[in-house]
Scaffold this motif. Sequence first.
Motif, PDB file in Angstrom:
ATOM      1  N   TYR A 184      -1.122   4.989  -0.720  1.00 31.50           N
ATOM      2  CA  TYR A 184      -2.299   5.145  -1.795  1.00 31.50           C
ATOM      3  C   TYR A 184      -1.335   4.147  -2.096  1.00 31.50           C
ATOM      4  CZ  TYR A 184      -5.264   6.493  -4.967  1.00 31.50           C
ATOM      5  OH  TYR A 184      -6.163   5.819  -6.786  1.00 31.50           O
TER       6      TYR A 184
ATOM      7  N   LEU B 256      -2.337   0.621  -1.591  1.00 30.62           N
ATOM      8  CA  LEU B 256      -4.130   0.578  -2.191  1.00 30.62           C
ATOM      9  C   LEU B 256      -3.784   0.376  -3.670  1.00 30.62           C
ATOM     10  CD1 LEU B 256      -6.386   0.248  -1.202  1.00 30.62           C
ATOM     11  CD2 LEU B 256      -6.111   2.784  -0.978  1.00 30.62           C
TER      12      LEU B 256
ATOM     13  N   PHE C  12      -2.008  -2.611  -4.572  1.00 31.08           N
ATOM     14  CA  PHE C  12      -2.719  -3.850  -4.367  1.00 31.08           C
ATOM     15  C   PHE C  12      -3.923  -4.388  -5.575  1.00 31.08           C
ATOM     16  CE2 PHE C  12      -7.761  -4.802  -3.335  1.00 31.08           C
ATOM     17  CZ  PHE C  12      -7.781  -5.727  -2.508  1.00 31.08           C
TER      18      PHE C  12
ATOM     19  N   SER D 181      -3.099  -9.468  -1.189  1.00 35.31           N
ATOM     20  CA  SER D 181      -2.979  -9.248   0.124  1.00 35.31           C
ATOM     21  C   SER D 181      -1.793  -8.666   0.784  1.00 35.31           C
ATOM     22  CB  SER D 181      -3.299 -10.646   0.528  1.00 35.31           C
ATOM     23  OG  SER D 181      -3.399 -10.672   1.613  1.00 35.31           O
TER      24      SER D 181
ATOM     25  N   PHE E 220      -1.258  -4.795   0.378  1.00 32.86           N
ATOM     26  CA  PHE E 220      -2.758  -4.628   1.617  1.00 32.86           C
ATOM     27  C   PHE E 220      -2.427  -4.458   2.865  1.00 32.86           C
ATOM     28  CE2 PHE E 220      -6.589  -4.556   3.998  1.00 32.86           C
ATOM     29  CZ  PHE E 220      -6.827  -3.236   4.073  1.00 32.86           C
ATOM     30  N   GLN E 221      -1.732  -5.831   3.627  1.00 33.07           N
ATOM     31  CA  GLN E 221      -1.084  -5.341   4.020  1.00 33.07           C
ATOM     32  C   GLN E 221      -0.256  -3.877   4.515  1.00 33.07           C
ATOM     33  OE1 GLN E 221      -2.704  -7.746   6.760  1.00 33.07           O
ATOM     34  NE2 GLN E 221      -2.967  -8.730   5.314  1.00 33.07           N
TER      35      GLN E 221
ATOM     36  N   PHE F 297      -0.325  -1.486   3.541  1.00 31.75           N
ATOM     37  CA  PHE F 297      -1.225   0.026   3.196  1.00 31.75           C
ATOM     38  C   PHE F 297      -1.516   0.100   4.602  1.00 31.75           C
ATOM     39  CE2 PHE F 297      -5.625   0.624   3.366  1.00 31.75           C
ATOM     40  CZ  PHE F 297      -5.550   2.631   2.549  1.00 31.75           C
ATOM     41  N   GLN F 298      -2.000  -0.962   5.339  1.00 33.08           N
ATOM     42  CA  GLN F 298      -2.970  -0.568   6.471  1.00 33.08           C
ATOM     43  C   GLN F 298      -1.673  -0.035   7.003  1.00 33.08           C
ATOM     44  OE1 GLN F 298      -4.612  -4.807   7.953  1.00 33.08           O
ATOM     45  NE2 GLN F 298      -6.646  -2.916   7.538  1.00 33.08           N
TER      46      GLN F 298
ATOM     47  N   ARG G 127      -1.227   3.298   7.412  1.00 32.59           N
ATOM     48  CA  ARG G 127      -2.096   3.890   7.437  1.00 32.59           C
ATOM     49  C   ARG G 127      -2.801   3.969   8.985  1.00 32.59           C
ATOM     50  NH1 ARG G 127      -8.462   2.319   5.734  1.00 32.59           N
ATOM     51  NH2 ARG G 127      -7.694   0.622   6.695  1.00 32.59           N
TER      52      ARG G 127
ATOM     53  N   THR H  13      -6.816   9.768   5.437  1.00 36.49           N
ATOM     54  CA  THR H  13      -7.519   9.927   3.382  1.00 36.49           C
ATOM     55  C   THR H  13      -6.786  11.378   2.922  1.00 36.49           C
ATOM     56  OG1 THR H  13      -9.296   8.822   3.966  1.00 36.49           O
ATOM     57  CG2 THR H  13      -9.702  10.649   2.363  1.00 36.49           C
TER      58      THR H  13
ATOM     59  N   LEU I 202     -12.054   7.371  -1.179  1.00 31.47           N
ATOM     60  CA  LEU I 202     -10.495   6.596  -1.251  1.00 31.47           C
ATOM     61  C   LEU I 202     -11.307   5.535   0.179  1.00 31.47           C
ATOM     62  CD1 LEU I 202      -8.069   8.598  -0.986  1.00 31.47           C
ATOM     63  CD2 LEU I 202      -8.063   6.282  -0.922  1.00 31.47           C
TER      64      LEU I 202
ATOM     65  N   SER J   8      -8.799  -8.629   1.027  1.00 30.45           N
ATOM     66  CA  SER J   8      -7.909  -9.416   1.528  1.00 30.45           C
ATOM     67  C   SER J   8      -8.092 -10.493   2.964  1.00 30.45           C
ATOM     68  CB  SER J   8      -6.928  -8.136   2.428  1.00 30.45           C
ATOM     69  OG  SER J   8      -5.746  -8.891   2.896  1.00 30.45           O
TER      70      SER J   8
END
Lengths: 244, 244
Positions: A43, A46, A49, A73, A76-77, A79-80, A83, A94, B62, B73
């Motif tokens: 989180y 994110l 970001f 960006s 965000f990578q 974050f991915q 996740r 989530t 979310l 991104s």
Amino acid sequence: METHGTPENAAEHTGIAAQDWATASADPQYRAAVVDLLGALAYGELAAFERLAEDAKLAPSLDDKAELAKMASAEFQHFQRLRDRLTAIEADPTPAMEPFAAALDEFHRQTAPSDWLEGLVKAYVGDSIASDFYREVAVRLDSDTRALVLAVLDDTGHATFAVEKVRAAIEAEPRVGGRLALWARRLMGEALSQAQRVVADRDALSTMLVGGVADGFDLAEVGKMFSRITEAHTKRMAALGLAA
Amino acid sequence: METHGTPENAAEHTGIAAQDWATASADPQYRAAVVDLLGALAYGELAAFERLAEDAKLAPSLDDKAELAKMASAEFQHFQRLRDRLTAIEADPTPAMEPFAAALDEFHRQTAPSDWLEGLVKAYVGDSIASDFYREVAVRLDSDTRALVLAVLDDTGHATFAVEKVRAAIEAEPRVGGRLALWARRLMGEALSQAQRVVADRDALSTMLVGGVADGFDLAEVGKMFSRITEAHTKRMAALGLAA
């Protein structure tokens, strides 16, 4: 890399730190703590970001804007990856992130930068504190989780960029330094207050932080960790030319 | 892919379209038009990044937030490819983008979405119009530039996502459809007005658009292209359940 920011009680946990995820996760309390940690970190990425994308709008030039968009960006990578890791260990991302949304959103709401320089200082201070915190935690993690956490903490180039821009601005107009020093103090205060809120709310995470699943919650130990993080912050602010 | 949205006068330029960049760029007017085009497209991607990141804040969950951040991104990756291409053909990216910043910023300023659904419709309408426009142009480009333009127009998954969410919202509450139809009309009007401003300002680009470097500027031809784009928009809105 684990030697960076090693807290004094790291030795207690050579046990778990020497294990991989498959072994360590057999303990349901450890597993819950890692899901909490990855959820908070995800989180946070994110939110980072969003914050950087927002700051990009304040950029004084197209080049600066592109630089911030690039960092956003990169967050965000990260974050991915976090996740995906939650999914891989069969935790729903989530619900793992949601317990940390309120504290992080509140932090960002309380500290909305009013200009480009405040945005840069915030990103720098915020990233550094978060990085110190996760490095403190990383030494207590199993080898798989530790590798992931250290990878997503990898510098996205933001620190160097922010330090250069802020230093140049203070050099050009020294009075800017006073205003930004006040701002950095406010950021640190708000960050600590939200972090303490999270620690108080999340038992599994807190127990891991203080380094003893069996020993229960020790507020003094968490306090010491916060002191170490505050000291590092003070040193960084001095290097930036700001009184902390 | 070049057959998609082929305008009726494409045949005129089988000449340049059959050439690669090395050959086509020998003509300084063609070269200037391509630098304009890549600059406009690059700034558009950066602006799209900002818009999607901004919309992510309006997301009701979310998961929706993460989905928009992912698209933002992806737009940034496109921006980077275009900027790298400008550098590779020895054009400074920032001055190439700057002439288009005012029109795009004004478009976004005039059409700030007030909620999540307006944001989704805007992203969908905006992406589709931009995509139609660049596909119209792509058929007139040298093979190297065409390949790049078509690659960065590749669907980032946004269209499907937006269509699903908007349809579900209209189904749940049909009156939402009326409001969003009005909103889409406003978006289209503002987009056309800004696009015409750009066309009027940028000679090299306009000349290429109307398909004749030697034939000069033909407003009627640009008008026809805008008509084709408007028709496609009307069909998309109908498919979305909105009267255009």
